[in-house]
Design a protein around this motif. Structure first.
Motif, short mmCIF file in Angstrom:
data_model
loop_
_atom_site.label_atom_id
_atom_site.label_comp_id
_atom_site.label_asym_id
_atom_site.label_seq_id
_atom_site.Cartn_x
_atom_site.Cartn_y
_atom_site.Cartn_z
N THR A 118 16.10 19.59 21.10
CA THR A 118 16.86 20.74 20.60
C THR A 118 18.20 20.09 19.61
N GLY A 119 18.57 18.70 19.93
CA GLY A 119 19.66 18.57 19.32
C GLY A 119 19.88 18.52 17.47
N GLN A 120 18.67 18.68 17.14
CA GLN A 120 18.65 18.66 15.75
C GLN A 120 19.15 19.86 15.21
N TRP A 121 19.06 20.99 15.93
CA TRP A 121 19.69 22.18 15.26
C TRP A 121 21.35 22.08 15.38
N LEU A 122 21.66 21.48 16.64
CA LEU A 122 23.06 21.21 16.85
C LEU A 122 23.81 20.48 15.99
N ARG A 123 23.28 19.52 15.73
CA ARG A 123 23.65 18.51 14.44
C ARG A 123 23.88 19.14 12.83
N GLN A 124 22.90 20.15 12.88
CA GLN A 124 23.21 20.80 11.67
C GLN A 124 24.28 21.66 11.51
N LEU A 125 24.67 22.06 12.72
CA LEU A 125 25.74 23.10 13.12
C LEU A 125 27.31 22.33 12.98
N GLY A 126 27.05 21.21 13.15
CA GLY A 126 28.27 20.10 13.18
C GLY A 126 28.59 19.46 14.32
N ALA A 127 27.71 19.81 15.45
CA ALA A 127 27.94 19.05 16.75
C ALA A 127 27.89 17.70 16.49
N SER A 128 28.94 16.85 17.11
CA SER A 128 29.08 15.37 17.25
C SER A 128 28.57 15.01 18.32
N ALA A 129 28.39 15.45 19.44
CA ALA A 129 28.08 15.13 20.81
C ALA A 129 26.89 15.67 21.68
N VAL A 130 25.82 15.38 21.54
CA VAL A 130 24.66 16.01 22.08
C VAL A 130 23.75 15.14 22.92
N THR A 131 23.60 15.47 24.13
CA THR A 131 22.94 14.73 24.75
C THR A 131 21.45 15.68 25.32
N GLU A 132 20.22 14.99 24.87
CA GLU A 132 19.14 15.58 25.19
C GLU A 132 18.39 15.04 26.55
N MET A 133 17.87 16.05 27.31
CA MET A 133 17.54 15.63 28.52
C MET A 133 16.09 16.39 28.96
N GLU A 134 15.39 15.30 29.69
CA GLU A 134 14.06 15.94 30.18
C GLU A 134 14.08 16.38 31.43
N TRP A 135 13.22 17.49 31.89
CA TRP A 135 13.29 17.92 33.30
C TRP A 135 13.33 16.56 34.46
N TRP A 136 14.22 16.73 35.31
CA TRP A 136 14.45 16.18 36.53
C TRP A 136 15.24 14.84 36.01
N ASP A 137 15.65 14.79 34.86
CA ASP A 137 16.84 13.68 34.49
C ASP A 137 18.21 14.02 34.97
N ASP A 138 19.04 13.23 35.23
CA ASP A 138 20.24 13.26 35.74
C ASP A 138 21.15 12.68 34.89
N ALA A 139 22.54 13.27 34.39
CA ALA A 139 23.53 12.49 33.70
C ALA A 139 24.60 12.38 34.60
N ASN A 140 25.16 11.24 34.74
CA ASN A 140 26.59 10.99 35.13
C ASN A 140 27.72 11.09 34.06
N VAL A 141 28.48 12.06 34.11
CA VAL A 141 29.42 12.57 33.13
C VAL A 141 30.93 11.91 33.64
N THR A 142 31.51 11.39 32.94
CA THR A 142 32.85 10.93 32.95
C THR A 142 33.94 11.45 31.98
N LEU A 143 35.01 12.34 32.32
CA LEU A 143 35.84 12.57 31.34
C LEU A 143 37.23 12.03 31.57
N LYS A 144 37.64 11.38 30.59
CA LYS A 144 39.10 10.67 30.77
C LYS A 144 40.26 10.99 29.72
N LYS A 145 41.31 11.56 30.42
CA LYS A 145 42.34 12.12 29.52
C LYS A 145 42.61 11.33 28.42
#
Length: 389
Positions: free
Chosen positions: A181-208
């Motif tokens: 799905t990321g290809q369409w978002l990158r065409q729109l200007g998105a710079s940060a895209v994570t593509e995931m498969e069913w049952w994948d998990d992602a650990n996300v950390t936001l730092k100020k």
């Protein structure tokens, strides 16, 4: 002005044994994935029907009067002004605001702010109907935004215009999407895209960080915010053009942060209902159901809140493979072990043939049929309303 940098680490998460076979992948002769499919019996014969054949069936049913267009001229969809939290942290509750259709803005106690399937326009395409209840706000009205979750790429859930505006306002926003799905978002200007498969998990950390950006206001917040994201199954499809049907993966999403959790169903069916079948009649419960939802409840549940579609379901013989009815929605709610739920995917556009104001009433009937309370467990809100859980 404080904003956040986002880092994401993905890995396969706990999953049922049958997930290892990846039967939802379509492979070429070399074993490469070239598309995706609803492989379960709950999708019925529709998996074998071509796009051309489906179009022929649609127009034949329309000529036969089986797909009437509902009258929306007097529809009154309840609305309310949205209320967003003034600061990122310091609120112990999960605040959920229904922007309309499948679009929700969710503010977690940790300060994490997420947007689901954002579509703000009156029309999502040149041939689409006009919106009955307008979007509760515009992208410019959102106080801050860390992530956007997209269930699939159909235009009433994946709007180029809305996404461009959001990317311009929140350049650091991180997208979470299904495979390919990321290809369409990158065409729109998105710079940060994570593509995931069913049952994948992602650990996300936001730092100020103190680096200024165009969209966010200074609103405090913790120095570090932790989020767990799970990409999970659903029963639907994808298509941006007639040439790319089901070449990208559709998904539901589980998000946990600050001690609260949400499951966003996106757009999904639950079972295929043959023509002439009564949902409350004999034999209905024997129809094959999508067992992925019970697996979601077992492997990722319970969730504090489920965001579950209740509209765009009639006639059932046409739309049941890909759109849940209110009765389906209640069973999905039970399967996924959501403590409470909000109904969505109704009240915006007349996409199918049921009366535009019918889904909430059918939801009450379904809850009563299942012996569940009609209020306080699985509710509907006015467009723009917020609630805390």
């Amino acid at each position: 002005m404080s904003v956040y940098d986002c880092t994401v680490t993905t890995q396969p998460g706990p999953a049922p044994d049958d997930a290892k076979a990846k039967t939802h992948h379509v492979k070429d002769k070399s074993g490469n994935t070239v598309g995706f499919v609803n492989a379960l019996p709950s999708f019925g014969r529709w998996k074998d029907i071509s796009l051309l054949r489906a179009g022929f069936i649609f127009f034949r049913y329309r000529l036969q009067g089986k797909l009437p267009v509902p009258d929306t001229s007097h529809a009154k969809i309840p609305t309310a002004p949205p209320s967003f939290l003034p600061r990122r942290a310091g609120h112990p509750t999960l605040r959920t605001t229904w922007i309309g259709h499948a679009t929700f803005f969710v503010e977690f106690p940790s300060g994490f702010r997420a947007l689901f399937d954002p579509v703000f326009e009156e029309k999502f395409g040149l041939m689409s109907p006009k919106r009955i209840a307008l979007s509760a706000c515009k992208p410019a009205d959102l106080p801050a935004l860390d992530a956007i979750f997209l269930s699939h790429n159909h235009p009433d859930h994946f709007s180029d215009a809305s996404l461009k505006e959001l990317i311009a306002r929140f350049p650091r926003v991180h997208f979470f999407v299904g495979l390919e799905t990321g290809q369409w978002l990158r065409q729109l200007g998105a710079s940060a895209v994570t593509e995931m498969e069913w049952w994948d998990d992602a650990n996300v950390t936001l730092k100020k960080t103190q680096t200024a950006t165009g969209g966010e206001k200074a609103d405090g917040g913790a120095d570090t915010i932790s989020v767990q994201v799970s990409c999970l199954p659903s029963q639907h499809g994808t298509m941006r053009t007639p040439l790319d049907k089901d070449t990208a993966l559709w998904a539901s999403w589980g998000i946990k942060s600050g001690g609260k959790s949400v499951w966003f169903a996106g757009d999904t069916g639950y079972r295929t209902v043959p023509e002439g079948t009564d949902e409350l009649g004999p034999g209905f419960d024997a129809l094959p159901k999508n067992h992925h939802f019970k697996q979601i409840g077992e492997f990722r549940g319970p969730f504090d809140l489920g965001l579950i579609p209740i509209g765009a379901y009639h006639p059932r013989f046409m739309y049941s493979p890909v759109h849940a009815s209110p009765l389906d929605a209640v069973e999905i709610f039970q399967d996924t072990k959501c403590k409470k739920a909000l109904g969505m995917h109704w009240g915006a556009w007349a996409l199918t043939s049921e009366p535009i104001e019918e889904p909430p009433e059918k939801l009450k009937e379904a809850l009563k049929h299942k012996g569940l309370p009609e209020k306080g467990l699985f509710d509907v809100m006015p467009v723009g309303a917020s609630r805390d859980d």
